[in-house]
Every structure is written in structure tokens, then in C-alpha cells.
Design an enzyme around this catalytic site. Sequence first.
Site, short mmCIF file in Angstrom:
data_model
loop_
_atom_site.label_atom_id
_atom_site.label_comp_id
_atom_site.label_asym_id
_atom_site.label_seq_id
_atom_site.Cartn_x
_atom_site.Cartn_y
_atom_site.Cartn_z
N ILE A 31 0.83 -1.20 0.00
CA ILE A 31 0.00 0.00 0.00
C ILE A 31 0.87 1.25 0.00
CG2 ILE A 31 -1.68 1.33 1.33
CD1 ILE A 31 -2.77 -1.37 2.37
N ASN A 99 2.17 4.50 7.74
CA ASN A 99 1.72 3.30 7.04
C ASN A 99 2.39 2.01 7.50
OD1 ASN A 99 0.28 2.11 4.57
ND2 ASN A 99 2.42 1.60 4.15
N SER A 151 -7.02 -0.08 9.71
CA SER A 151 -7.44 -1.35 9.12
C SER A 151 -8.92 -1.57 9.40
CB SER A 151 -6.64 -2.51 9.71
OG SER A 151 -7.14 -3.77 9.27
N TYR A 166 -2.95 -7.50 16.65
CA TYR A 166 -3.06 -6.64 15.47
C TYR A 166 -4.35 -5.83 15.51
CZ TYR A 166 -3.46 -5.20 10.59
OH TYR A 166 -3.60 -4.45 9.44
N LYS A 170 -4.66 -1.68 15.76
CA LYS A 170 -5.27 -0.84 14.73
C LYS A 170 -6.47 -0.06 15.29
CE LYS A 170 -2.51 -1.56 11.31
NZ LYS A 170 -1.68 -0.45 10.77
N THR A 200 -1.81 -7.91 -1.51
CA THR A 200 -0.36 -7.75 -1.45
C THR A 200 0.28 -9.13 -1.26
OG1 THR A 200 -0.48 -7.33 0.92
CG2 THR A 200 -0.52 -5.41 -0.53
#
Length: 258
Positions: A31, A99, A151, A166, A170, A200
Site C-alpha cells: 500500500i 503506514n 485497518s 493486530y 489498529k 499484497t
Amino acid sequence: MVLAQPPNQHVMKAFDLTGKVAVVTGGARGIGLEVSRAAKVALIYYTFDAADAVASEIASTNNVRAAAYKANVAVQSEIEAVVQQVAKDFGKLDIMVVNSGIASNTAAEDYTPDQWHEIMKVNLDGAFYSAQAAGRIFKSQGHGNVIFTASASATLVNLPQKQSAYNASKAGVVQLAKCLSVEWVDYCRVNCISPGYIATEILFTFPKEWRDKWLDLIPAKRMAESYELKGAYVFCASDASSYMTGANLIIDGGYTLP
């Protein structure tokens, strides 16, 4: 002071980032790489050895100045020094795209303190340190713009993977952006972009049955390509979104809606 108000201008001019200087952490791939193609840009990387070549390609293809700088966003002194160096080298700083991020798949009961802290150090601490370094420059200049990559995982719980660290990190980024947008309203706008599943390289390291499950849960029935996020970052970075601060744009093909 109040939130800056640009003059009324043609909509295409409002989106124009010509002459703007941006820092993109994690900007050498995925990204971050696609976001890096819209302005004069400094790519911040930590583990990607080809970052200098990527910066050269962006510079030649887009006819802009681009350079790569190495820093560990989880170390406050490193990212502070590099952001200050970028502002010195480019003469100013207009946009900080925060990012950098990492993920893991660990059952909550199995996390060690080191595993938990590793995620938080990059995704939340590093996000704050990056924004803080830019915010100090923006306060001195009187203007600036921070865009966090959060996210869709800040909004829902992903299945079938287990990634509570995670997701929590976020969610913290989204709330951090809201806090900073109020604290810094006199000289800086702060917004979040929350992508869903983006095609990705890292996604294809996961089992096929997981990817099939994700596609089944996404109303759009496909993942996004990284380039499909560029417009959202340009919008957030430009005068086209001049009255938007503290927002979280979820771009997920409808994943968070059902």
C-alpha cells in the site's frame, strides 16, 4: 487559530498535490508504495533493501523528487531524526502517511509478552512516534496533514485467523487519530484510512482455505489491488478534504457491513 480553510477552487485543482512533500513510512512496497506516487516523497523503510531503487523508479516515472531513508518507527529517536532530516533535505514537510505495520497469527492465550509488544511497538507506538515527529514540524510551520493507515480490523474481528494484538493495535490507531485531530486542529488535519483485504504479497502466504473464507465474507467477492487506495490517500492529503479531520475511511468492498 482555527482549522485552515483553502480558497474555493476547481475541484481538480483541489486534489492537486504538486509541490507537496510527503513522508510515507513503510513506503517501499505494498500500500505504501502506491501511495508514494502522488507527490515529492520520502520513503521510510526498515527491512526492504530495494528501497533506494524504488525511490529512483518513482522519481523517474513520475518526474518528482523521491528518496529513501532507513528508520525503525518503533524507536522514537530514529524516526524523529529521519523526519527532521527529510524536512531539511526537501525544505519543508506537508504530509505524513503513517503506514508501517506488521501482523501475526497467534491465539490470545499463547501470546508471550515479547510477541504482544512487538506488534504494539510497530503498529501503535511507531504510529504515534511517526505522527509526533511530523506534528512538531507542522506546529512550527503552521500547517500539515497526517494520514494513518489503520485497518478494517479496527472495526471487526477477522476470521478464521487469530490476531487480537493486530486488531487491538489498529483500533488504537483509529482512536489516536481522533485524539490528535482535536489536539492539533489549529495547524494539522489528521485522518485514517482503514483498508480491508488488499492483494499484497503477504496475503498469499496464508492458507488457501483462509483466503477462500475471506472472499466468502466480502460482499464485493474480491480483494482490492493496492492502487485502488491511491485516490483515498490523495483525497485525505489534498484541499479536497479541507473540512475533514478525525475521520476513518473504511475501504473494504463491504466487508465490515454484514
